[in-house]
Write a protein that holds these residues in place. Structure first.
Motif, PDB file in Angstrom:
ATOM      1  N   ALA A   1      -5.931   6.021   3.370  1.00  0.00           N
ATOM      2  CA  ALA A   1      -4.688   4.658   4.051  1.00  0.00           C
ATOM      3  C   ALA A   1      -4.871   3.538   2.544  1.00  0.00           C
ATOM      4  O   ALA A   1      -6.313   3.653   1.707  1.00  0.00           O
ATOM      5  CB  ALA A   1      -6.012   4.341   4.971  1.00  0.00           C
ATOM      6  N   ARG A   2      -3.904   3.703   2.459  1.00  0.00           N
ATOM      7  CA  ARG A   2      -3.265   2.385   1.020  1.00  0.00           C
ATOM      8  C   ARG A   2      -4.678   1.078   1.373  1.00  0.00           C
ATOM      9  O   ARG A   2      -4.772   0.152   2.220  1.00  0.00           O
ATOM     10  CB  ARG A   2      -2.131   2.029   0.723  1.00  0.00           C
ATOM     11  CG  ARG A   2      -2.293   0.978   0.072  1.00  0.00           C
ATOM     12  CD  ARG A   2      -1.123   1.193  -0.260  1.00  0.00           C
ATOM     13  NE  ARG A   2      -0.972  -0.870  -0.745  1.00  0.00           N
ATOM     14  CZ  ARG A   2      -0.055  -1.458  -1.241  1.00  0.00           C
ATOM     15  NH1 ARG A   2       1.718  -0.691  -0.660  1.00  0.00           N
ATOM     16  NH2 ARG A   2       0.392  -2.336  -1.748  1.00  0.00           N
ATOM     17  N   ALA A   3      -5.365   0.627   0.285  1.00  0.00           N
ATOM     18  CA  ALA A   3      -6.192  -0.420   0.559  1.00  0.00           C
ATOM     19  C   ALA A   3      -5.827  -1.416   1.105  1.00  0.00           C
ATOM     20  O   ALA A   3      -4.945  -1.597  -0.009  1.00  0.00           O
ATOM     21  CB  ALA A   3      -6.958  -0.701  -0.665  1.00  0.00           C
ATOM     22  N   GLY A   4      -5.539  -3.135   1.476  1.00  0.00           N
ATOM     23  CA  GLY A   4      -5.128  -3.553   1.794  1.00  0.00           C
ATOM     24  C   GLY A   4      -3.583  -4.043   2.981  1.00  0.00           C
ATOM     25  O   GLY A   4      -3.078  -5.052   2.975  1.00  0.00           O
ATOM     26  N   LEU A   5      -3.528  -2.851   3.098  1.00  0.00           N
ATOM     27  CA  LEU A   5      -2.551  -3.157   4.424  1.00  0.00           C
ATOM     28  C   LEU A   5      -3.201  -3.194   5.918  1.00  0.00           C
ATOM     29  O   LEU A   5      -2.273  -3.631   6.160  1.00  0.00           O
ATOM     30  CB  LEU A   5      -2.170  -1.146   4.861  1.00  0.00           C
ATOM     31  CG  LEU A   5      -1.184  -0.798   4.103  1.00  0.00           C
ATOM     32  CD1 LEU A   5      -1.005   0.737   3.788  1.00  0.00           C
ATOM     33  CD2 LEU A   5       0.342  -2.232   3.428  1.00  0.00           C
ATOM     34  N   ASP A   6      -4.048  -3.435   5.997  1.00  0.00           N
ATOM     35  CA  ASP A   6      -4.475  -4.385   6.683  1.00  0.00           C
ATOM     36  C   ASP A   6      -4.946  -5.606   7.298  1.00  0.00           C
ATOM     37  O   ASP A   6      -5.003  -6.124   7.594  1.00  0.00           O
ATOM     38  CB  ASP A   6      -6.668  -3.689   7.289  1.00  0.00           C
ATOM     39  CG  ASP A   6      -7.136  -2.948   7.249  1.00  0.00           C
ATOM     40  OD1 ASP A   6      -6.242  -2.036   7.973  1.00  0.00           O
ATOM     41  OD2 ASP A   6      -8.245  -2.296   7.048  1.00  0.00           O
ATOM     42  N   ALA A   7      -4.816  -5.854   6.089  1.00  0.00           N
ATOM     43  CA  ALA A   7      -3.718  -7.755   5.343  1.00  0.00           C
ATOM     44  C   ALA A   7      -2.119  -8.128   5.934  1.00  0.00           C
ATOM     45  O   ALA A   7      -1.515  -8.993   6.256  1.00  0.00           O
ATOM     46  CB  ALA A   7      -3.941  -8.517   4.669  1.00  0.00           C
ATOM     47  N   VAL A   8      -1.357  -7.011   5.941  1.00  0.00           N
ATOM     48  CA  VAL A   8       0.151  -6.709   6.571  1.00  0.00           C
ATOM     49  C   VAL A   8       0.078  -6.275   8.033  1.00  0.00           C
ATOM     50  O   VAL A   8       0.435  -5.240   8.183  1.00  0.00           O
ATOM     51  CB  VAL A   8       0.476  -5.536   5.419  1.00  0.00           C
ATOM     52  CG1 VAL A   8       2.314  -5.668   6.112  1.00  0.00           C
ATOM     53  CG2 VAL A   8       0.360  -5.541   4.309  1.00  0.00           C
ATOM     54  N   PRO A   9       0.877  -7.201   8.450  1.00  0.00           N
ATOM     55  CA  PRO A   9       1.228  -7.260  10.077  1.00  0.00           C
ATOM     56  C   PRO A   9       2.402  -6.109  10.053  1.00  0.00           C
ATOM     57  O   PRO A   9       3.185  -7.169   9.270  1.00  0.00           O
ATOM     58  CB  PRO A   9       1.139  -7.983  10.696  1.00  0.00           C
ATOM     59  CG  PRO A   9       1.414  -9.166   9.872  1.00  0.00           C
ATOM     60  CD  PRO A   9       1.060  -8.680   8.412  1.00  0.00           C
TER      61      PRO A   9
END
Length: 353
Positions: A5-13
């Motif tokens: 999974a691409r890093a940082g996508l957890d912060a993208v709702p």
């Protein structure tokens, strides 16, 4: 096994669409036009249905030529996309990346922070002022050496407030010319303050301004997804590089051109939406809710910890609005019957107190 999974996508709702309305209710959650397509627009689209086995003109040359003539600009400065949201994404990708900053007011259009993070840049959200409008001085103070782009949603979504033409002129003049200022005018057709068209005039006078317009709102083409940008030549060229190939369908281009030919009819519809918007604002204020005077096709109610109460009140009366938990409720302007339903919901509340 865990897939990468691409890093940082957890912060993208994931973008949250306005709720659909059950049968018999009014859907006032997505700022859509309450009117069906104009017959002339519908006819133009129907005539093109036989060609949907072919790809559209990726450059949208005919539409861009019409828009260029309208605004007296070179067609090379006009780009199209699947609504103004896709164009905003193009502009962000065209100028910003890892380590760069993109600034916007907050609260503003819900997609802005996600679009910035998807591009790998850092969103910088500057709080609105006490009048629920852009705090331009605070935005200027927030500029850093990493700032690449500033988004100004005017009228602002979801608050409906407007930055006046003179204020906007001073702001743009104060922003360094190596920073792109994007004036997002998705709701400009509903503005009755006299600032209509300020973005285009700023584009003419300043080398670091781009303007976004959409056919989704006033033109009633939300379901076909088409908008356009007017930007400096080097920016427009980079937009084309990052745009999704064939992202704007032939049917959307056809509907947009037909809509430009039917603006007198559309103007009547826009005035109806504006009248119902102002009526909606008055109804809310009279019922004791802190509604903000709007220049868009919706009204913002900064209800704070009463947000859920207002959403439930409207829902019980057959009105589906857009709630931002703990902040407020945005209610789109609809038909006379839609706003009658809002009025009935508010009266029932008063009757039970």
């Amino acid at each position: 096994m865990t897939l990468p999974a691409r890093a940082g996508l957890d912060a993208v709702p994931a973008y949250r669409q306005g709720r659909s309305a059950p049968a018999g209710a009014s859907k006032l959650s997505s700022n859509e036009s309450p009117h069906p397509p104009l017959p002339s627009v519908l006819h133009a689209v129907q005539e093109r249905l036989g060609g949907i086995n072919r790809y559209p003109d990726m450059s949208a040359a005919a539409l861009r030529a019409e828009l260029a003539a309208r605004y007296e600009v070179d067609p090379a400065l006009v780009t199209v996309g699947a609504g103004s949201v896709e164009l905003a994404a193009q502009l962000i990708h065209a100028v910003a990346g890892e380590g760069d900053e993109v600034m916007f007011a907050w609260r503003s259009f819900e997609a802005y922070p996600s679009l910035v993070r998807i591009a790998g840049a850092t969103p910088v959200a500057v709080p609105l002022n006490a009048a629920h409008a852009h705090d331009l001085d605070a935005m200027l103070a927030a500029i850093t050496s990493r700032t690449r782009l500033i988004l100004v949603c005017n009228p602002n979504n979801p608050t409906g407030t407007v930055v006046g033409a003179e204020e906007l002129e001073r702001f743009v003049a104060a922003v360094p010319q190596d920073i792109l200022v994007v004036i997002d005018e998705a709701y400009v057709h509903f503005d009755r303050t006299g600032t209509y068209g300020a973005g285009i005039e700023l584009f003419r006078r300043h080398p670091h301004v781009a303007v976004l317009h959409t056919f989704s709102k006033a033109y009633g083409l939300a379901g076909l997804r088409i908008g356009y940008a007017i930007a400096p030549a080097e920016i427009a060229e980079n937009q084309r590089k990052v745009a999704v190939p064939f992202g704007v369908t032939d049917l959307a281009q056809t509907a947009a051109r037909a809509s430009l030919d039917a603006e007198d009819e559309l103007a009547v519809r826009i005035e109806e939406v504006v009248a119902q918007r102002d009526r909606l604002h008055s109804l809310l204020v009279d019922a004791g809710w802190p509604a903000v005077a709007s220049q868009a096709n919706f009204v913002w109610v900064p209800a704070g910890d009463r947000t859920e109460e207002l959403e439930e009140l409207l829902s019980a009366g057959g009105v589906i609005a857009r709630a931002f938990p703990g902040e407020g409720v945005r209610i789109s302007s609809g038909s006379i019957e839609d706003i009658d339903r809002v009025a009935d919901a508010l009266v029932r509340k008063e009757a039970t107190v």
